[in-house]
Write a protein that holds these residues in place. Structure first.
Motif, PDB file in Angstrom:
ATOM      1  N   ALA A 152       0.810  -1.217   0.000  1.00 24.84           N
ATOM      2  CA  ALA A 152       0.000   0.000   0.000  1.00 24.84           C
ATOM      3  C   ALA A 152       0.843   1.267   0.000  1.00 24.84           C
ATOM      4  O   ALA A 152       0.405   2.313  -0.500  1.00 24.84           O
ATOM      5  CB  ALA A 152      -0.941  -0.012   1.203  1.00 24.84           C
ATOM      6  N   ASP A 153       2.058   1.192   0.534  1.00 28.56           N
ATOM      7  CA  ASP A 153       2.911   2.383   0.605  1.00 28.56           C
ATOM      8  C   ASP A 153       3.897   2.465  -0.563  1.00 28.56           C
ATOM      9  O   ASP A 153       4.808   3.278  -0.542  1.00 28.56           O
ATOM     10  CB  ASP A 153       3.672   2.406   1.933  1.00 28.56           C
ATOM     11  CG  ASP A 153       4.562   1.180   2.132  1.00 28.56           C
ATOM     12  OD1 ASP A 153       4.352   0.173   1.423  1.00 28.56           O
ATOM     13  OD2 ASP A 153       5.456   1.226   2.998  1.00 28.56           O
ATOM     14  N   TRP A 154       3.718   1.661  -1.595  1.00 27.31           N
ATOM     15  CA  TRP A 154       4.629   1.673  -2.736  1.00 27.31           C
ATOM     16  C   TRP A 154       4.261   2.790  -3.713  1.00 27.31           C
ATOM     17  O   TRP A 154       3.158   2.766  -4.297  1.00 27.31           O
ATOM     18  CB  TRP A 154       4.571   0.346  -3.493  1.00 27.31           C
ATOM     19  CG  TRP A 154       5.206  -0.813  -2.819  1.00 27.31           C
ATOM     20  CD1 TRP A 154       5.385  -1.015  -1.484  1.00 27.31           C
ATOM     21  CD2 TRP A 154       5.732  -1.967  -3.481  1.00 27.31           C
ATOM     22  NE1 TRP A 154       5.994  -2.217  -1.260  1.00 27.31           N
ATOM     23  CE2 TRP A 154       6.219  -2.834  -2.469  1.00 27.31           C
ATOM     24  CE3 TRP A 154       5.835  -2.362  -4.807  1.00 27.31           C
ATOM     25  CZ2 TRP A 154       6.806  -4.072  -2.759  1.00 27.31           C
ATOM     26  CZ3 TRP A 154       6.409  -3.585  -5.095  1.00 27.31           C
ATOM     27  CH2 TRP A 154       6.899  -4.421  -4.082  1.00 27.31           C
ATOM     28  N   PRO A 155       5.119   3.777  -3.941  1.00 29.30           N
ATOM     29  CA  PRO A 155       4.862   4.751  -5.006  1.00 29.30           C
ATOM     30  C   PRO A 155       4.662   4.090  -6.363  1.00 29.30           C
ATOM     31  O   PRO A 155       3.945   4.619  -7.222  1.00 29.30           O
ATOM     32  CB  PRO A 155       6.120   5.625  -4.989  1.00 29.30           C
ATOM     33  CG  PRO A 155       6.634   5.516  -3.578  1.00 29.30           C
ATOM     34  CD  PRO A 155       6.326   4.105  -3.170  1.00 29.30           C
ATOM     35  N   ALA A 156       5.276   2.918  -6.572  1.00 25.55           N
ATOM     36  CA  ALA A 156       5.162   2.234  -7.858  1.00 25.55           C
ATOM     37  C   ALA A 156       3.714   1.927  -8.224  1.00 25.55           C
ATOM     38  O   ALA A 156       3.362   1.910  -9.414  1.00 25.55           O
ATOM     39  CB  ALA A 156       5.972   0.937  -7.829  1.00 25.55           C
ATOM     40  N   LEU A 175       9.799   1.443  -4.681  1.00 27.43           N
ATOM     41  CA  LEU A 175       9.419   0.230  -3.965  1.00 27.43           C
ATOM     42  C   LEU A 175       9.695   0.381  -2.478  1.00 27.43           C
ATOM     43  O   LEU A 175      10.485   1.230  -2.056  1.00 27.43           O
ATOM     44  CB  LEU A 175      10.202  -0.973  -4.500  1.00 27.43           C
ATOM     45  CG  LEU A 175      10.248  -1.151  -6.013  1.00 27.43           C
ATOM     46  CD1 LEU A 175      11.115  -2.338  -6.384  1.00 27.43           C
ATOM     47  CD2 LEU A 175       8.842  -1.312  -6.579  1.00 27.43           C
ATOM     48  N   ARG A 176       9.056  -0.465  -1.690  1.00 31.04           N
ATOM     49  CA  ARG A 176       9.294  -0.512  -0.256  1.00 31.04           C
ATOM     50  C   ARG A 176       9.391  -1.980   0.166  1.00 31.04           C
ATOM     51  O   ARG A 176       8.604  -2.807  -0.295  1.00 31.04           O
ATOM     52  CB  ARG A 176       8.162   0.174   0.525  1.00 31.04           C
ATOM     53  CG  ARG A 176       7.935   1.632   0.151  1.00 31.04           C
ATOM     54  CD  ARG A 176       9.079   2.509   0.634  1.00 31.04           C
ATOM     55  NE  ARG A 176       8.838   3.924   0.332  1.00 31.04           N
ATOM     56  CZ  ARG A 176       9.260   4.557  -0.752  1.00 31.04           C
ATOM     57  NH1 ARG A 176       9.943   3.878  -1.680  1.00 31.04           N
ATOM     58  NH2 ARG A 176       9.010   5.826  -0.939  1.00 31.04           N
ATOM     59  N   ALA A 177      10.302  -2.288   1.047  1.00 26.15           N
ATOM     60  CA  ALA A 177      10.410  -3.652   1.562  1.00 26.15           C
ATOM     61  C   ALA A 177       9.277  -3.914   2.550  1.00 26.15           C
ATOM     62  O   ALA A 177       9.051  -3.094   3.447  1.00 26.15           O
ATOM     63  CB  ALA A 177      11.754  -3.855   2.254  1.00 26.15           C
ATOM     64  N   PRO A 178       8.528  -5.006   2.381  1.00 25.24           N
ATOM     65  CA  PRO A 178       7.503  -5.342   3.371  1.00 25.24           C
ATOM     66  C   PRO A 178       8.109  -5.398   4.770  1.00 25.24           C
ATOM     67  O   PRO A 178       9.018  -6.187   5.033  1.00 25.24           O
ATOM     68  CB  PRO A 178       7.008  -6.718   2.899  1.00 25.24           C
ATOM     69  CG  PRO A 178       7.259  -6.718   1.429  1.00 25.24           C
ATOM     70  CD  PRO A 178       8.542  -5.968   1.262  1.00 25.24           C
ATOM     71  N   ARG A 179       7.610  -4.569   5.650  1.00 22.29           N
ATOM     72  CA  ARG A 179       8.221  -4.342   6.953  1.00 22.29           C
ATOM     73  C   ARG A 179       8.285  -5.630   7.776  1.00 22.29           C
ATOM     74  O   ARG A 179       7.299  -6.332   7.948  1.00 22.29           O
ATOM     75  CB  ARG A 179       7.440  -3.270   7.712  1.00 22.29           C
ATOM     76  CG  ARG A 179       8.114  -2.760   8.983  1.00 22.29           C
ATOM     77  CD  ARG A 179       7.390  -1.556   9.558  1.00 22.29           C
ATOM     78  NE  ARG A 179       7.484  -0.402   8.663  1.00 22.29           N
ATOM     79  CZ  ARG A 179       6.464   0.067   7.960  1.00 22.29           C
ATOM     80  NH1 ARG A 179       5.275  -0.510   8.034  1.00 22.29           N
ATOM     81  NH2 ARG A 179       6.614   1.119   7.184  1.00 22.29           N
ATOM     82  N   GLY A 180       9.493  -5.925   8.256  1.00 25.57           N
ATOM     83  CA  GLY A 180       9.690  -7.076   9.120  1.00 25.57           C
ATOM     84  C   GLY A 180       9.831  -8.388   8.386  1.00 25.57           C
ATOM     85  O   GLY A 180      10.105  -9.417   9.009  1.00 25.57           O
ATOM     86  N   ILE A 181       9.670  -8.388   7.052  1.00 17.97           N
ATOM     87  CA  ILE A 181       9.734  -9.629   6.279  1.00 17.97           C
ATOM     88  C   ILE A 181      10.906  -9.630   5.313  1.00 17.97           C
ATOM     89  O   ILE A 181      11.622 -10.625   5.194  1.00 17.97           O
ATOM     90  CB  ILE A 181       8.403  -9.862   5.525  1.00 17.97           C
ATOM     91  CG1 ILE A 181       7.292 -10.167   6.533  1.00 17.97           C
ATOM     92  CG2 ILE A 181       8.538 -10.985   4.498  1.00 17.97           C
ATOM     93  CD1 ILE A 181       5.933 -10.357   5.911  1.00 17.97           C
ATOM     94  N   ILE A 182      11.137  -8.511   4.634  1.00 12.17           N
ATOM     95  CA  ILE A 182      12.189  -8.409   3.625  1.00 12.17           C
ATOM     96  C   ILE A 182      13.244  -7.407   4.074  1.00 12.17           C
ATOM     97  O   ILE A 182      12.924  -6.362   4.654  1.00 12.17           O
ATOM     98  CB  ILE A 182      11.597  -7.985   2.259  1.00 12.17           C
ATOM     99  CG1 ILE A 182      10.671  -9.072   1.729  1.00 12.17           C
ATOM    100  CG2 ILE A 182      12.693  -7.672   1.247  1.00 12.17           C
ATOM    101  CD1 ILE A 182      11.349 -10.389   1.403  1.00 12.17           C
ATOM    102  N   GLY A 233      -0.889  -4.868  -6.358  1.00 12.17           N
ATOM    103  CA  GLY A 233      -0.866  -4.739  -4.902  1.00 12.17           C
ATOM    104  C   GLY A 233      -0.822  -6.065  -4.178  1.00 12.17           C
ATOM    105  O   GLY A 233      -0.603  -6.089  -2.957  1.00 12.17           O
ATOM    106  N   ASP A 234      -1.017  -7.165  -4.898  1.00 12.14           N
ATOM    107  CA  ASP A 234      -0.934  -8.493  -4.288  1.00 12.14           C
ATOM    108  C   ASP A 234       0.506  -8.998  -4.311  1.00 12.14           C
ATOM    109  O   ASP A 234       1.263  -8.728  -5.242  1.00 12.14           O
ATOM    110  CB  ASP A 234      -1.795  -9.509  -5.052  1.00 12.14           C
ATOM    111  CG  ASP A 234      -3.290  -9.313  -4.840  1.00 12.14           C
ATOM    112  OD1 ASP A 234      -3.661  -8.569  -3.912  1.00 12.14           O
ATOM    113  OD2 ASP A 234      -4.068  -9.923  -5.598  1.00 12.14           O
TER     114      ASP A 234
END
Length: 335
Positions: free
Chosen positions: A117-121, A201-208, A295-296
């Protein structure tokens, strides 16, 4: 029968030996050969010749060993089926602790929603955006794929360089095609020209791993109709769908014997249109399926077989550096 003088085509002789070694009944093998135009007497003679060949007898000894392993894998498959293993789970708002405990360590695929949801892409990426910002950049793509059924395994024969704008022109002009595609092996993230795309892009927090270095991720971009054939990766993968939709089919790693492995990590089976006459064991495979929307994300456990088809012009990214508890961020399998 002298093998060198056999009128049966080599590919059919190989198919015959493989299926007999896999335990397919002789009458079923003969039925397939006859349906393909082989004289019934020739089919019977070939099966008898195969059965007497010393190489085939050695092959049967190996097959018995693998048969025991396959029986064990069938037990795993049945256990997973009783645990809801025939449905691809979809989760939203999952905590990293549960992701690692249930899916990463549990060797389970899952569709994750809400993590991009927070990805500018998601709002920026489009063919006009790519052309305006990166049009002159030289990129590498795979071309001529339609002419070679083995293109995925023989990627070095299909590499081509062109401007990003020229590639985007091809994508726009195509309706549905699998002939050209920008795939992970093109390594375009590693080139300076496209590196600013990673800022979207953003790394999924706590996972990547939040570093998002070029060697931690890959880019896939192409027209509708591109297909990644059924294969498995030797590491855990998290794929994020940014632009367009993709259809995904997955088969568990422990059902390897049902997908007819080929060239190590690939399968003989066309999972889009499986030929159950040529590959009857695939009828018993557990096939999980989903359509990824923008978004998935989908988690692809190491060794799980997957087939992917773009339903629209599509852009995806993959990650493989996980923030695994205990520090093992890059698990690879030895197969």
């Amino acid at each position: 029968m002298n093998e060198d003088k056999s009128p049966l085509r080599p590919e059919w002789r190989q198919w015959l030996a493989e299926n007999l070694a896999l335990g397919v009944k002789e009458e079923d093998v003969q039925q397939v050969l006859v349906a393909a135009g082989v004289d019934p007497a020739l089919a019977r003679a070939e099966m008898a010749a195969v059965g007497e060949h010393p190489y085939f007898k050695a092959c049967l000894q190996v097959a018995r060993h693998f048969g025991w392993l396959e029986s064990l894998m069938d037990v795993y498959s049945e256990l997973r089926a009783q645990d809801g293993g025939r449905e691809l789970e979809v989760r939203e708002g999952i905590a990293p602790e549960e992701f690692f405990q249930r899916y990463y360590f549990g060797h389970r695929p899952v569709v994750l929603r809400g993590m991009m949801a927070d990805w500018p892409a998601l709002t920026r990426w489009s063919l006009p955006y790519f052309r305006e910002r990166f049009g002159p950049v030289e990129v590498e793509v795979m071309v001529g794929r339609d002419a070679n059924p083995e293109h995925a395994a023989l990627q070095d024969r299909h590499r081509a360089r062109m401007s990003f704008a020229a590639f985007l022109d091809k994508v726009e002009a195509a309706e549905q095609t699998n002939d050209f595609y920008m795939v992970p092996r093109n390594d375009n993230w590693r080139r300076d020209g496209l590196s600013p795309l990673r800022e979207d892009l953003r790394a999924p927090r706590g996972i990547i791993d939040p570093g998002l270095q070029p060697d931690m991720m890959t880019l896939l971009l192409g027209p509708a109709g591109t297909v990644t054939p059924l294969h498995h990766d030797n590491m855990n993968i998290l794929l994020g769908q940014v632009l367009g939709r993709k259809q995904v089919r997955l088969v568990p790693s422990f059902e390897r014997h049902r997908v007819y492995p080929h060239r190590g990590t690939f399968s003989h089976v066309d999972a889009g249109r499986p030929d159950l006459v040529a590959h009857p064991l695939f009828a018993e495979a557990t096939v999980l399926e989903t359509v990824l929307e923008p978004g998935d994300m989908v988690f692809l456990p190491v060794g799980w077989w997957h087939w992917v088809k773009a339903l629209d012009v599509s852009a995806s990214v993959t990650f493989h550096h996980f923030l695994v508890p205990g520090g093992n961020t890059h698990l690879e399998a030895p197969f």
